[in-house]
Scaffold this motif. Sequence first.
Motif, mmCIF file in Angstrom:
data_model
loop_
_atom_site.group_PDB
_atom_site.id
_atom_site.type_symbol
_atom_site.label_atom_id
_atom_site.label_comp_id
_atom_site.label_asym_id
_atom_site.label_seq_id
_atom_site.Cartn_x
_atom_site.Cartn_y
_atom_site.Cartn_z
ATOM 1 N N UNK A 92 -10.237 -5.524 8.455
ATOM 2 C CA UNK A 92 -9.249 -4.485 8.737
ATOM 3 C C UNK A 92 -9.101 -4.128 10.205
ATOM 4 N N UNK A 93 -7.851 -4.177 10.739
ATOM 5 C CA UNK A 93 -7.592 -3.701 12.086
ATOM 6 C C UNK A 93 -6.930 -2.323 12.108
ATOM 7 N N UNK A 94 -6.792 -1.670 10.948
ATOM 8 C CA UNK A 94 -5.990 -0.453 10.856
ATOM 9 C C UNK A 94 -6.856 0.802 10.921
ATOM 10 N N UNK A 95 -7.813 0.942 10.087
ATOM 11 C CA UNK A 95 -8.679 2.109 9.856
ATOM 12 C C UNK A 95 -7.855 3.364 9.572
ATOM 13 N N UNK A 96 -8.196 4.500 10.133
ATOM 14 C CA UNK A 96 -7.531 5.742 9.750
ATOM 15 C C UNK A 96 -7.820 6.022 8.285
ATOM 16 N N UNK A 97 -6.816 6.544 7.580
ATOM 17 C CA UNK A 97 -6.984 6.899 6.162
ATOM 18 C C UNK A 97 -7.226 5.681 5.274
ATOM 19 N N UNK A 98 -7.012 4.471 5.810
ATOM 20 C CA UNK A 98 -7.227 3.247 5.032
ATOM 21 C C UNK A 98 -8.712 2.981 4.794
ATOM 22 N N UNK A 99 -9.570 3.400 5.711
ATOM 23 C CA UNK A 99 -10.995 3.056 5.608
ATOM 24 C C UNK A 99 -11.639 3.530 4.302
ATOM 25 N N UNK A 100 -11.483 4.793 3.881
ATOM 26 C CA UNK A 100 -12.071 5.193 2.602
ATOM 27 C C UNK A 100 -11.505 4.420 1.410
ATOM 28 N N UNK A 101 -10.218 4.068 1.472
ATOM 29 C CA UNK A 101 -9.614 3.304 0.379
ATOM 30 C C UNK A 101 -10.227 1.907 0.304
ATOM 31 N N UNK A 102 -10.458 1.305 1.456
ATOM 32 C CA UNK A 102 -11.096 -0.011 1.465
ATOM 33 C C UNK A 102 -12.517 0.084 0.928
ATOM 34 N N UNK A 103 -13.253 1.110 1.323
ATOM 35 C CA UNK A 103 -14.618 1.287 0.816
ATOM 36 C C UNK A 103 -14.606 1.437 -0.704
ATOM 37 N N UNK A 104 -13.642 2.184 -1.223
ATOM 38 C CA UNK A 104 -13.533 2.339 -2.678
ATOM 39 C C UNK A 104 -13.196 1.027 -3.369
ATOM 40 N N UNK A 105 -12.490 0.133 -2.663
ATOM 41 C CA UNK A 105 -12.067 -1.141 -3.249
ATOM 42 C C UNK A 105 -13.152 -2.213 -3.203
ATOM 43 N N UNK B 210 0.792 -1.234 0.000
ATOM 44 C CA UNK B 210 0.000 0.000 0.000
ATOM 45 C C UNK B 210 0.825 1.285 0.000
ATOM 46 N N UNK B 211 2.095 1.222 0.383
ATOM 47 C CA UNK B 211 2.940 2.423 0.297
ATOM 48 C C UNK B 211 3.357 2.708 -1.149
ATOM 49 N N UNK B 212 3.192 1.730 -2.041
ATOM 50 C CA UNK B 212 3.654 1.864 -3.417
ATOM 51 C C UNK B 212 2.550 1.706 -4.457
ATOM 52 N N UNK B 213 1.421 1.134 -4.049
ATOM 53 C CA UNK B 213 0.358 0.844 -5.009
ATOM 54 C C UNK B 213 -0.951 1.460 -4.545
ATOM 55 N N UNK B 214 -1.792 1.819 -5.491
ATOM 56 C CA UNK B 214 -3.115 2.361 -5.212
ATOM 57 C C UNK B 214 -4.043 1.184 -4.902
ATOM 58 N N UNK B 215 -4.440 1.060 -3.638
ATOM 59 C CA UNK B 215 -5.229 -0.095 -3.198
ATOM 60 C C UNK B 215 -6.507 -0.285 -4.009
ATOM 61 N N UNK B 216 -7.396 0.717 -4.101
ATOM 62 C CA UNK B 216 -8.630 0.481 -4.870
ATOM 63 C C UNK B 216 -8.352 0.117 -6.331
ATOM 64 N N UNK B 217 -7.410 0.798 -6.966
ATOM 65 C CA UNK B 217 -7.113 0.510 -8.373
ATOM 66 C C UNK B 217 -6.625 -0.924 -8.549
ATOM 67 N N UNK B 218 -5.712 -1.372 -7.674
ATOM 68 C CA UNK B 218 -5.196 -2.737 -7.780
ATOM 69 C C UNK B 218 -6.283 -3.780 -7.520
ATOM 70 N N UNK B 219 -7.140 -3.522 -6.515
ATOM 71 C CA UNK B 219 -8.216 -4.479 -6.236
ATOM 72 C C UNK B 219 -9.148 -4.575 -7.436
ATOM 73 N N UNK B 220 -9.486 -3.451 -8.033
ATOM 74 C CA UNK B 220 -10.370 -3.486 -9.204
ATOM 75 C C UNK B 220 -9.690 -4.160 -10.395
ATOM 76 N N UNK B 221 -8.387 -3.971 -10.520
ATOM 77 C CA UNK B 221 -7.634 -4.668 -11.570
ATOM 78 C C UNK B 221 -7.676 -6.181 -11.336
ATOM 79 N N UNK B 222 -7.425 -6.598 -10.109
ATOM 80 C CA UNK B 222 -7.407 -8.024 -9.760
ATOM 81 C C UNK B 222 -8.778 -8.660 -9.958
ATOM 82 N N UNK B 223 -9.842 -7.939 -9.623
ATOM 83 C CA UNK B 223 -11.205 -8.496 -9.669
ATOM 84 C C UNK B 223 -11.933 -8.216 -10.979
ATOM 85 N N UNK B 224 -11.217 -7.738 -11.980
ATOM 86 C CA UNK B 224 -11.860 -7.445 -13.258
ATOM 87 C C UNK B 224 -12.886 -6.329 -13.152
ATOM 88 N N UNK B 225 -12.628 -5.369 -12.266
ATOM 89 C CA UNK B 225 -13.512 -4.211 -12.119
ATOM 90 C C UNK B 225 -14.643 -4.374 -11.126
#
Length: 184
Positions: free
Chosen positions: A75-88, A52-67
């Motif tokens: 997730x045990x992290x939250x913070x700024x990760x939560x919106x990215x997970x929602x987008x993914x 996640x420090x090098x790759x766009x999480x939502x973009x990669x998940x959508x790439x992996x899942x065919x959109x």
Amino acid sequence: GDTVIVTAASSSVGLAAIQIAKSVGAIPIATTRSRDKQDALLEFGADHVIATDYEDLPARVHEITGGKGARVAFDPVVGAMLPKLADALAPHGILFVYGALNVDATPFPLFPVLGKMLTVHGYQYKQIVSDAQRLERATRFILDGLASGALKPVIDRTFTLDQIVDAHRYLESNQQFGKIVVTV
């Protein structure tokens, strides 16, 4: 066949989540901040790893899942990760939050939650242990998984009690892959 995002994937809970996902036929996408643990996570059974420090999480998940996006995020992290997970996540996806490792404010991803009709579910072990039937099913699932070899505890390092300072330093270094054990 569902895709599951497992954040903090090299933690003991993350590794257990990968094993559980694999045992029920899901496709685990492990996340880790750096690329240092990518190979180990793939060898362990993650189908995909996102640094996640090098790759766009939502973009990669959508790439992996065919959109489509992932069906579940754990997730045990939250913070700024939560919106990215929602987008993914896919429409009607489920975001399980079971911790708050990031102590920064956690922005609520209102528009992805509304637009995709997501479920954000806070999870604690009490949901299982306070219900006898759920506890019995969970215990049976874990014991069966241990017996079959589908579930295996991962011990990274063991320290003696007089090495407790070293154990804490090792934990804080974020180098561990699995559990750190201190023997008394």
